[in-house]
Enzyme design. Structure first.
Site: not given
Ligand code: NAD
Length: 301
Positions: A176, A244
């Site tokens: 990744k 990040k």
């Molecule tokens: P986001 O911030 O929308 O979602 C994260 C979720 O985790 C939130 O609902 C938050 O409330 C929850 N959370 C955070 N800390 C917590 C804890 N201690 N206990 C319980 N819940 C907790 O992020 P996202 O966009 O869904 O991304 C998630 C992962 O996927 C990241 O690592 C990101 O880099 C990766 N990613 C995102 C994308 C994209 O397009 N958004 C694409 C590929 C990969």
């Protein structure tokens, strides 16, 4: 009978992934830091059980999927506060599938802690964005044992289109990181090409058309070129999330003694955009840094 699994982290990516698993017939025990999404899914689907802590999730199932922002959140959920972490409830035969993008070193440490209990982890970060999460077409890159990979395959087949076993624990996160280098550097190249060509008086749509027909072709130019030249930067993947990932990449480069000079330069441009209040824009807004330095906006041509 439907298999019951855990799902923690129901944000932009996690919520549609959880919905795809529910629609495929899985029952889910779910937990999230903010409660609204838990109540929403609980109200919408019969197969949902809400849990008050990561430990409660682990107590109810033997396979848990996590989709959290970064390493600190994965550590919070895994090790917990006051004994409410996932690890407290994980024992021999249990499997954690962490699909968050985090440091390879954190993924390796989590797997080692589980192996001490006879359990194990797969690191399984994704690419494909929120659209891929909704459509169930994510590209999933997986680190861990072949046996765990096979065990998780039915889950990956619901969530993804391309699923690749990359190697041992941490290998999925390493791939990744490689992916995010290529995407960042591609955005920089596309941005410089489009700003130079447009300021020199050529129609940028022609530039996209020509470049995509030859060796310079890229998915970045194909998918985001048209919106970049219109100045449209709705996320997608936010600059702050890519920053990040760039932090993870530079730390991993240091750990293994690999200089990443080109990535470092692009990383600085993303830092400058965030410092100017653009961290919530899509990462294709890298072109605005080049435009500012050129004193020229492609969309205003
Ligand atoms: P986001 O911030 O929308 O979602 C994260 C979720 O985790 C939130 O609902 C938050 O409330 C929850 N959370 C955070 N800390 C917590 C804890 N201690 N206990 C319980 N819940 C907790 O992020 P996202 O966009 O869904 O991304 C998630 C992962 O996927 C990241 O690592 C990101 O880099 C990766 N990613 C995102 C994308 C994209 O397009 N958004 C694409 C590929 C990969």
């Amino acid at each position: 009978m439907a298999e019951k699994i855990g799902f923690i982290g129901l944000g932009i990516m996690g919520e549609p992934m959880a919905k795809n698993l529910l629609n495929a017939g899985y029952e889910l025990v779910i937990h999230n830091r903010s409660r609204a999404v838990v109540d929403r899914l609980d109200g919408e689907f019969d197969g949902v059980t809400a849990a008050g802590s990561p430990k409660e999730v682990g107590e109810a199932v033997s396979v848990v999927v996590t989709m959290l922002p970064d390493s600190p959140e994965v550590n919070d959920v895994f090790y917990g506060v006051d004994g409410d972490g996932l690890i407290e409830a994980m024992s021999a035969g249990d499997l954690l599938i962490d699909m968050s993008t985090i440091a390879p070193a954190t993924a390796i440490a989590v797997n080692a802690a589980l192996e001490e209990r006879g359990a194990s982890a797969l690191d399984a970060p994704v690419s494909g964005g929120d659209q891929g999460a909704i459509a169930g077409t994510l590209s999933i890159m997986v680190g861990g044992t072949a046996a765990d990979f096979e065990r998780a395959m039915p889950i990956f087949e619901v969530l993804g289109g391309t699923v690749t076993h990359c190697g041992d624990a941490g290998a999925g996160q390493t791939v990744k990181a490689c992916n995010q280098i290529a995407v960042a550097v591609n955005y920089a190249a596309a941005s410089e090409a489009l700003v130079l060509g447009a300021k020199a008086g050529v129609d940028p749509e022609k530039i996209i058309q020509v470049l995509n027909g030859g060796l310079a072709a890229s998915r970045v130019m194909e998918l985001r070129g048209p919106t970049m030249i219109e100045g449209k930067f709705d996320p997608g993947f936010r600059i702050d999330l890519h920053r990040k990932d760039l932090g993870i990449i530079m730390d991993t480069g240091k750990e293994f003694g690999v200089a990443l000079p080109v990535t470092a330069l692009v990383s600085q441009l993303y830092d400058a955009l965030a410092a100017n209040g653009r961290g919530d824009l899509d990462h294709s807004a890298l072109i605005t840094a080049i435009e500012t330095m050129a004193g020229f906006k492609v969309a205003d041509r």
